[in-house]
Design a protein around this motif. Structure first.
Motif, PDB file in Angstrom:
ATOM      1  N   ASN A 117       0.963   2.029  14.727  1.00 58.39           N
ATOM      2  CA  ASN A 117      -0.468   2.313  14.810  1.00 58.39           C
ATOM      3  C   ASN A 117      -0.662   3.540  15.682  1.00 58.39           C
ATOM      4  N   TYR A 125      -7.761   1.630  15.105  1.00 57.89           N
ATOM      5  CA  TYR A 125      -6.988   0.708  14.272  1.00 57.89           C
ATOM      6  C   TYR A 125      -7.996  -0.137  13.508  1.00 57.89           C
ATOM      7  N   THR A 228      -6.406   4.870  11.806  1.00 54.48           N
ATOM      8  CA  THR A 228      -5.265   4.115  11.335  1.00 54.48           C
ATOM      9  C   THR A 228      -5.779   2.866  10.653  1.00 54.48           C
TER      10      THR A 228
END
Length: 237
Positions: A117, A125, A228
């Motif tokens: 990540n 994330y 991400t």
């Protein structure tokens, strides 16, 4: 900007409703001891059921009781987001062995499988695109994170852990910070985009910005638009 108490523990939304299961507190005593526990928040309603922080281990039965009242079992929790590693925030992680665990900048699932990540680089994330994302908010600890819940009935809610101790914490937070300069920057960025903040040791509160203050995108200076996804791949926000 100015703030005011939210006055409720629940923020409804579609698909996600946020519920503060336990309001954190912090009470110093004359002998130098401190009695404290962390805020515990449940975000549910969509494909993700996320618990943000788990309180101290002394509150295990209370936490399970709060979940049961909502018809939620530990197996129903898909993600546990621990804003940082202090004992009053991570004490019951073991109750959710099947959940994906976000602990600071570490993300793991299954039998200790750690996934890549970009949190340490400042990339969000994403747990559910357009709705839920974990963002790096360093300062209180260097790997501190917060959960951003978008599109609720009150706008954007940030479950901020100890980035904010409480609504009026100016006399407290610097003394507890590993890096006050970084925390100051993180606090400013959250204030710039949040309509509601859930702090680590007090009730949730609303944020009212002056006209013309816009929300900020998340990411570091070099890759401002990078994010991400939940599987660790890089995308554009």
């Amino acid at each position: 900007f100015r703030t005011s108490p939210l006055g409720t523990r629940e923020v409804p939304g579609v698909p996600y409703t946020l519920r503060v299961l336990q309001e954190g507190y912090s009470r110093p005593h004359p002998d130098g001891t401190l009695r404290a526990d962390g805020t515990v928040t449940l975000v549910a309603g969509g494909p993700v059921t996320a618990l943000v922080d788990t309180g101290g281990p002394w509150g295990q039965r209370r936490l399970l009781g709060h979940l049961a009242e909502l018809g939620v079992s530990p197996r129903d929790v898909t993600h546990v987001v621990c804003t940082h590693g202090h004992s009053d925030h991570v004490g019951n992680v073991n109750l959710f062995p099947e959940a994906t665990l976000v602990m600071g900048y570490d993300v793991c699932h299954g039998d200790g499988c750690y996934v890549p990540n970009g949190l340490a680089k400042g990339w969000p994330y994403v747990l559910d695109p357009g709705h839920l994302e974990v963002v790096a908010t360093p300062g209180h600890t260097l790997g501190h994170v917060s959960l951003v819940v978008k599109a609720t009935s009150l706008g954007t809610v940030v479950v901020a852990g100890d980035l904010f101790e409480a609504e009026e914490d100016e006399e407290q937070w610097r003394a507890l910070s590993e890096d006050p300069e970084k925390q100051e920057r993180s606090r400013r960025r959250v204030v710039a985009m949040a309509d509601v903040i859930v702090p680590g040791h007090g009730p949730p509160f609303r944020v009212f910005r002056e006209r013309g203050d816009g929300a900020v995108s998340w990411g570091d200076e070099e890759e401002e638009d990078a994010t991400t996804t939940g599987d660790g791949s890089k995308g554009l926000g």
